[in-house]
Scaffold this active site. Structure first.
Site, PDB file in Angstrom:
ATOM      1  CB  SER A  88      -0.888  -0.021   1.257  1.00  0.00           C
ATOM      2  OG  SER A  88      -1.644   1.157   1.353  1.00  0.00           O
TER       3      SER A  88
ATOM      4  CE  LYS B 220      -4.746   0.112   0.409  1.00  0.00           C
ATOM      5  NZ  LYS B 220      -5.472  -0.700   1.422  1.00  0.00           N
TER       6      LYS B 220
ATOM      7  CE  LYS C 215      -4.140   3.912   2.188  1.00  0.00           C
ATOM      8  NZ  LYS C 215      -5.354   3.288   2.761  1.00  0.00           N
TER       9      LYS C 215
ATOM     10  CG  ASP D  36      -7.894   2.289   0.624  1.00  0.00           C
ATOM     11  OD1 ASP D  36      -9.067   2.718   0.717  1.00  0.00           O
ATOM     12  OD2 ASP D  36      -7.300   1.748   1.582  1.00  0.00           O
TER      13      ASP D  36
ATOM     14  CD  GLU E 210      -8.902  -0.946   0.702  1.00  0.00           C
ATOM     15  OE1 GLU E 210      -7.920  -1.134  -0.056  1.00  0.00           O
ATOM     16  OE2 GLU E 210      -8.836  -1.063   1.931  1.00  0.00           O
TER      17      GLU E 210
ATOM     18  CG  ASP F 139     -10.583  -1.020   4.987  1.00  0.00           C
ATOM     19  OD1 ASP F 139     -10.887  -1.459   6.106  1.00  0.00           O
ATOM     20  OD2 ASP F 139      -9.465  -0.463   4.799  1.00  0.00           O
TER      21      ASP F 139
ATOM     22  CE  LYS G 206      -7.389  -2.458   6.807  1.00  0.00           C
ATOM     23  NZ  LYS G 206      -7.597  -0.989   6.788  1.00  0.00           N
TER      24      LYS G 206
ATOM     25  N   GLY H 100      -4.102  -4.187   6.030  1.00  0.00           N
ATOM     26  CA  GLY H 100      -3.049  -3.895   6.996  1.00  0.00           C
ATOM     27  C   GLY H 100      -3.319  -2.575   7.682  1.00  0.00           C
TER      28      GLY H 100
HETATM   29  O1  OSB Z   1      -7.268   1.736   4.536  1.00  0.00           O
HETATM   30  O2  OSB Z   1      -6.131  -0.026   4.309  1.00  0.00           O
HETATM   31  C1  OSB Z   1      -6.278   1.084   4.833  1.00  0.00           C
HETATM   32  C2  OSB Z   1      -3.187   2.013   6.897  1.00  0.00           C
HETATM   33  C3  OSB Z   1      -3.787   2.582   8.000  1.00  0.00           C
HETATM   34  C4  OSB Z   1      -5.159   2.695   8.035  1.00  0.00           C
HETATM   35  C5  OSB Z   1      -5.945   2.229   6.979  1.00  0.00           C
HETATM   36  C6  OSB Z   1      -5.352   1.628   5.880  1.00  0.00           C
HETATM   37  C7  OSB Z   1      -3.951   1.545   5.815  1.00  0.00           C
HETATM   38  C8  OSB Z   1      -3.210   1.020   4.685  1.00  0.00           C
HETATM   39  C9  OSB Z   1      -1.812   0.518   4.957  1.00  0.00           C
HETATM   40  O3  OSB Z   1      -3.620   1.026   3.557  1.00  0.00           O
HETATM   41  C10 OSB Z   1      -1.676  -0.952   4.855  1.00  0.00           C
HETATM   42  C11 OSB Z   1      -0.368  -1.413   5.462  1.00  0.00           C
HETATM   43  O4  OSB Z   1       0.658  -1.308   4.772  1.00  0.00           O
HETATM   44  O5  OSB Z   1      -0.347  -1.861   6.618  1.00  0.00           O
HETATM   45 MG    MG Z   2      -8.418   0.602   3.205  1.00  0.00          MG
END
Ligand code: OSB
Ligand code: MG
Length: 369
Positions: A135, A161, A163, A188, A213, A238, A262, A290
């Protein structure tokens, strides 16, 4: 099993690079580590709550309160034979999934140690390896994101992925797709958009994204269903999925075609399994999300995603992407082929490095039966 002692620590681990999403920018991971002891053994669970309520409503403060005043007294009052029974013990407490999960995950980890088995065995998974995705956060410019993605692709990650947020979407996705035509790519939004943005999501349909996402509100499934009816790209939920029932309702409504699981967000391993089973029965792919976890939570995610429905790479990246020094030894490493080896030792399967935990601890409290 009769729990004798629960300890909660708050830890602060600086991140190697700030991680930016549509909702915040994080420079250090601040989280709670729950330890549970019975019959001379201790198990560990990492909580996914943050210092702030910007991803979901729980915070480290609310988790500590709910653990101390409700969940710990409940669990001390009950004797149980398997951690899968804890969901029932906690049922009277509404919400607070991250608090319930942290305690339940610690008890699962303890159960695995009692059996002398890796966590995956207690969860019903398998050994071997899992596929790793990555991510990538928001950066100052599209070019900076492209450079990050370049490095992650070179490192072997099987899926990338990125953001997005309003104003940082079309041009970024177009540039990424031009530079990496065949890359398994997804975005995402962390709830940064509304149905008024339908034209944007129609445009993104042109870029062959694996999924988009959580584009809409954190507590919505109705608008997501409306969006999914209008676009070709699969919607993945999510934030909106906080229980097995949420998953069932979302699938009934057509709110998504893929689910991010998660453990902390859905209330524990048993709930994560139930979400997984619902999706598997309906042919809906899942993957493991994650939360920038330390190695303790990261390894829990590795074990979970050995269940058969996890057919897509998760957001479980190498320890070194996040921390100078992770709390576990060996750290989580990702091979050139983009895989992570599933540990075979008892519990999470890698040693916890206690001097590092001590150094990162900013607060500690314990309760006894
Ligand atoms: O939306 O998946 C998410 C990190 C913190 C809070 C929300 C998210 C995320 C990530 C990071 O996308 C995923 C990771 O590398 O742990
Ligand atoms: Mg997410």
């Amino acid at each position: 099993m009769k729990l004798e002692r629960i300890e909660v620590r708050r830890l602060r681990l600086p991140l190697r690079f700030p991680f930016e999403t549509s909702f915040s920018r994080t420079e250090a991971k601040e989280f709670l580590l729950v330890s549970v002891s019975a019959d001379g053994l201790t198990g560990y669970g990492e909580c996914v709550a943050d210092a702030d309520p910007f991803y979901l409503p729980e915070t480290n403060g609310t988790v500590l309160h709910v653990l101390r005043d409700f969940l710990a007294p409940l669990v001390f009052r009950h004797e149980f034979t398997h951690p899968r029974e804890l969901g029932g013990v906690f049922a009277r407490v509404r919400g607070h999934e991250m608090a319930k999960a942290a305690l339940e995950m610690a008890v699962y980890e303890l159960q695995a140690r009692r059996e002398g088995a890796p966590l995956w065995r207690v969860l019903g998974g398998r050994g071997g390896e899992v596929a790793a995705g990555v991510s990538v956060g928001l950066e100052k410019s599209d070019a900076a994101v492209l450079e990050k993605v370049e490095n992650e692709v070179a490192a072997g990650y099987r899926r990338v992925k990125v953001k997005i947020k309003p104003g940082r979407d079309r041009s970024l996705v177009a540039a990424l797709r031009e530079r990496f035509p065949g890359l398994p790519l997804m975005v995402d939004a962390n709830s940064a958009y509304s149905l008024r943005d339908l034209p944007l999501f129609r445009e993104l349909d042109a870029f062959d994204l694996m999924m988009v996402e959580q584009p809409l509100a954190w507590d919505d499934i109705v608008d997501h269903a409306a969006l999914q009816r209008e676009i070709r790209t699969p919607v993945c939920l999510d934030e909106s999925i906080r229980s097995p029932d949420d998953a069932r309702r979302a699938l009934d409504l057509g709110a998504c075609r893929i689910v991010n699981i998660k453990v902390g967000r859905v209330g524990g391993f048993a709930a994560a399994r139930a979400v997984h089973d619902t999706c598997l029965a309906r042919g809906v792919p899942v993957w493991c999300g994650g939360m920038l976890e330390s190695g303790i939570g990261r390894l829990a995610n590795v074990h979970l995603q050995t269940l058969p429905g996890f057919t897509l790479p998760g957001d479980t990246a190498a320890s070194a992407r996040y921390f100078e020094e992770d709390l576990i030894d060996p750290p989580v490493v990702v091979s050139k082929e983009g895989t992570i080896a599933v540990p075979e030792g008892p519990g999470i399967g890698h040693a916890i490095v206690w001097p590092r935990v001590e150094r990162a601890t900013t607060f500690r409290e314990e309760w006894r039966r």
